[in-house]
Design a protein around this motif. Sequence first.
Motif, mmCIF file in Angstrom:
data_model
loop_
_atom_site.group_PDB
_atom_site.id
_atom_site.type_symbol
_atom_site.label_atom_id
_atom_site.label_comp_id
_atom_site.label_asym_id
_atom_site.label_seq_id
_atom_site.Cartn_x
_atom_site.Cartn_y
_atom_site.Cartn_z
ATOM 1 N N ARG A 1 38.262 32.425 49.042
ATOM 2 C CA ARG A 1 39.138 33.445 48.465
ATOM 3 C C ARG A 1 38.632 34.839 48.808
ATOM 4 N NH1 ARG A 1 40.903 32.161 42.519
ATOM 5 N NH2 ARG A 1 42.628 33.456 43.158
ATOM 6 N N PHE B 1 39.258 38.797 47.926
ATOM 7 C CA PHE B 1 39.886 39.698 46.969
ATOM 8 C C PHE B 1 40.039 41.075 47.599
ATOM 9 C CE2 PHE B 1 37.903 36.490 44.349
ATOM 10 C CZ PHE B 1 38.899 36.210 43.439
ATOM 11 N N SER C 1 44.547 38.271 45.650
ATOM 12 C CA SER C 1 43.646 37.313 46.253
ATOM 13 C C SER C 1 44.365 36.627 47.396
ATOM 14 C CB SER C 1 43.233 36.265 45.218
ATOM 15 O OG SER C 1 42.507 35.226 45.837
ATOM 16 N N SER D 1 36.120 33.541 41.527
ATOM 17 C CA SER D 1 37.073 32.609 42.122
ATOM 18 C C SER D 1 38.081 32.068 41.115
ATOM 19 C CB SER D 1 36.333 31.446 42.789
ATOM 20 O OG SER D 1 35.538 30.776 41.833
ATOM 21 N N ASP D 2 37.834 32.248 39.821
ATOM 22 C CA ASP D 2 38.785 31.819 38.792
ATOM 23 C C ASP D 2 39.804 32.897 38.431
ATOM 24 O OD1 ASP D 2 37.581 29.309 38.528
ATOM 25 O OD2 ASP D 2 36.108 30.103 37.117
ATOM 26 N N GLY D 3 39.639 34.119 38.975
ATOM 27 C CA GLY D 3 40.548 35.218 38.648
ATOM 28 C C GLY D 3 39.781 36.367 38.031
ATOM 29 N N TYR D 4 40.382 37.042 37.051
ATOM 30 C CA TYR D 4 39.728 38.183 36.416
ATOM 31 C C TYR D 4 39.685 37.993 34.912
ATOM 32 C CZ TYR D 4 44.242 39.933 34.857
ATOM 33 O OH TYR D 4 45.444 40.054 34.241
ATOM 34 N N SER D 5 38.713 38.684 34.277
ATOM 35 C CA SER D 5 38.612 38.656 32.817
ATOM 36 C C SER D 5 37.808 39.870 32.363
ATOM 37 C CB SER D 5 37.930 37.370 32.335
ATOM 38 O OG SER D 5 36.619 37.274 32.847
ATOM 39 N N ILE E 1 48.481 35.599 46.586
ATOM 40 C CA ILE E 1 48.576 35.253 45.168
ATOM 41 C C ILE E 1 48.315 36.515 44.372
ATOM 42 C CG2 ILE E 1 47.600 33.893 43.288
ATOM 43 C CD1 ILE E 1 46.560 31.966 45.467
ATOM 44 N N GLU E 2 49.223 36.883 43.484
ATOM 45 C CA GLU E 2 48.991 38.033 42.621
ATOM 46 C C GLU E 2 48.148 37.587 41.442
ATOM 47 O OE1 GLU E 2 52.120 40.574 41.437
ATOM 48 O OE2 GLU E 2 53.211 40.316 43.302
ATOM 49 N N ILE E 3 47.070 38.299 41.207
ATOM 50 C CA ILE E 3 46.249 38.014 40.035
ATOM 51 C C ILE E 3 46.848 38.709 38.818
ATOM 52 C CG2 ILE E 3 43.984 38.330 38.989
ATOM 53 C CD1 ILE E 3 42.775 37.965 41.725
ATOM 54 N N ILE F 1 35.557 39.703 38.208
ATOM 55 C CA ILE F 1 36.471 39.014 39.113
ATOM 56 C C ILE F 1 35.668 37.966 39.868
ATOM 57 C CG2 ILE F 1 38.086 39.265 41.022
ATOM 58 C CD1 ILE F 1 38.134 42.311 40.264
#
Length: 176
Positions: free
Chosen positions: A11, A13, A26, A78-82, A32-34, A76
């Motif tokens: 991935r 970013f 990503s 590989s699972d996305g953002y938080s 793919i929109e995060i 950020i």
Amino acid sequence: SARDLSTHGDREFFRENNQEGIRLLSYSNELIEILPKEGSEPLVTFSANQSNSRKLGNTIVTIGNFSGLGNELIKIDSDGYSLLKDINNGSPSSFISDIAKINENLMIFTATDNAIGNELYATDGTISGTKLIKDLHPTEGSSIANMISFNGKAFFKGNNGVSVLPYVSDGTSEGT
């Protein structure tokens, strides 16, 4: 236009500037929109100053305006953002700034907590590894500024309550 941030596994970013603002995206075989799609309320909007992004191990740590919390650290991977950590608990912003990468797994920065003011913090990209390094001015904020990193250390100026002095930090309380 797109700007690369980092690659993690398969991935990649990057951020994209367009008429609607900045989106974090990503790429992994397809776009793919995060962030939520157009028409929905974004959970995070990212600062236009992406020089505030740092890669720590397999994680990118950046500054974003997290819904309802203000300016905070965003993780950020590989699972996305938080949200990494809300330093100034609740809706007041933590006003993250002056970021310096110490090594591949540690960065320091300034943040504001209403209880102690603007002080020096460190993160390794984890919740438990994001903490106050040192309160330079115990009765109010330390006014830390002009932070740069060199050879595994950060150099900056700060107010200790008596005067504005130059400081050096390796990202630990003992080393500041």
